[in-house]
Design a protein around this motif. Sequence first.
Motif, PDB file in Angstrom:
ATOM      1  N   ASN A   1       0.817  -1.216   0.000  1.00 21.63           N
ATOM      2  CA  ASN A   1       0.000   0.000   0.000  1.00 21.63           C
ATOM      3  C   ASN A   1       0.851   1.268   0.000  1.00 21.63           C
ATOM      4  O   ASN A   1       1.874   1.334   0.676  1.00 21.63           O
ATOM      5  CB  ASN A   1      -0.880  -0.060   1.263  1.00 21.63           C
TER       6      ASN A   1
ATOM      7  N   HIS B   1      -4.087   4.900  -0.915  1.00 20.34           N
ATOM      8  CA  HIS B   1      -4.836   5.677   0.077  1.00 20.34           C
ATOM      9  C   HIS B   1      -4.772   7.129  -0.365  1.00 20.34           C
ATOM     10  O   HIS B   1      -3.739   7.574  -0.860  1.00 20.34           O
ATOM     11  CB  HIS B   1      -4.117   5.521   1.430  1.00 20.34           C
TER      12      HIS B   1
ATOM     13  N   GLY C   1     -13.420   0.060  12.516  1.00 18.63           N
ATOM     14  CA  GLY C   1     -14.051  -0.352  13.769  1.00 18.63           C
ATOM     15  C   GLY C   1     -14.326  -1.839  13.875  1.00 18.63           C
ATOM     16  O   GLY C   1     -15.048  -2.265  14.772  1.00 18.63           O
TER      17      GLY C   1
ATOM     18  N   GLY D   1      -7.374  -3.008  11.067  1.00 24.87           N
ATOM     19  CA  GLY D   1      -6.101  -2.382  11.396  1.00 24.87           C
ATOM     20  C   GLY D   1      -5.833  -2.424  12.895  1.00 24.87           C
ATOM     21  O   GLY D   1      -4.988  -3.195  13.386  1.00 24.87           O
ATOM     22  N   THR D   2      -6.627  -1.653  13.644  1.00 23.72           N
ATOM     23  CA  THR D   2      -6.437  -1.533  15.094  1.00 23.72           C
ATOM     24  C   THR D   2      -6.351  -2.911  15.765  1.00 23.72           C
ATOM     25  O   THR D   2      -5.517  -3.121  16.650  1.00 23.72           O
ATOM     26  CB  THR D   2      -7.599  -0.712  15.689  1.00 23.72           C
TER      27      THR D   2
END
Length: 350
Positions: A72, A136, A220, A241-242
Amino acid sequence: MQGISLSLLTQLGIRYPIFLAPMAGITTPVLASRVSEAGGLGALGLGAGDPFQAEAAIRATQQLTSQPFQVNFFCHRSTPLDPAKSRAWCEYLSAHFAQFEQAVPAQLLSPYASFTDSPELLDVILATRPAVVSFHFGLPPKSILQVLQRAKIPYWVSVTRLSEALYAQQQGCSAIIAQGIEAGGHRATFDPLCDAGLSTRELLQQLAPQISLPIISAGGVMTGGQINQLLTQGASAAQLGTAFMACRESAASDQLRQRLSTAKSTQITDVISGRPARGVIGRWQQEIDSPIRPPHAGYPYSYALAKQLDKIACAQGVTDYQVCWAGTGVTALRPLDASPLMQTLIAELQ
Ligand SMILES: Cc1cc2nc3c(=O)[nH]c(=O)nc-3n(C[C@H](O)[C@H](O)[C@H](O)COP(=O)(O)O)c2cc1C
């Protein structure tokens, strides 16, 4: 799982619709390879590095796994530094530097280039041939996309609203990443000043009937149950991600892991990098993003200053200026390594 989901997974040759989000400064070859080896899609966030670093990371991952993974890059529209704005922003932050007995820099430099302005990055992709390249902040121009098409390297882009998704479809993307407002890190909006602010679910609901490409939902998502819900609503996969930040295989520092484990809530601000991004609330959100602040120096110039301030502060044992990008799900973070986390997500999914 839906038919379209199977077709994206079949295209990629992977088993599960669980994708690691590319995260600059966090994803590593080991993390990416563990996710891919477990049947998901690993990822490398290479937007903040140079072509040598990008090539080294891709080759290192290829040594660790023969399974596919995503690479990415940032594709922001480069803008020249506005010297007056930059000076005003540096002056605004000067007191924060002064407390560490450091002078604020006189002028700012861009810490990294947009993919569009770095032909060497395209050469790296052509030389290493990752399974997918994603962007992105927008897409590169048609001439670059045509090179990827001719090389048969599929490309995706993150979108935050319908018009961006329609554009992505028209530009030959083979899937889109639909990023909801809950997502950690930078908002993927092509134009940072124009954000529809749609939740992951709202965005998917808007895109599913209108877009014929596979949709990868992001923002989320922390559990296999949430992935299942998104699949039922038309997503082909979810990108997390998180959820992977606390894995031992990530590049997160000990201080960052500490902040993540005690985080209570997150907020979006543009004062850190010059573009809106969601992170754990700290000094940047509470104090520096004051209603009477001057305009920031723009992206990614402001980021250069934020990174410098954090480095100086950390060297003196102060972690208040640390940038801790994370999504709204951070309070549900599970302190698992990548393989057990994948096994947990797969079990919940089934
Ligand atoms: C620490 C961090 C760094 C990120 N860096 C990137 C990046 O380099 N490129 C990118 O496309 N997205 C990046 N993102 C956004 C993710 O791709 C994705 O949209 C987001 O993580 C999904 O939300 P979640 O964090 O709630 O799972 C980043 C997110 C985080 C949390």
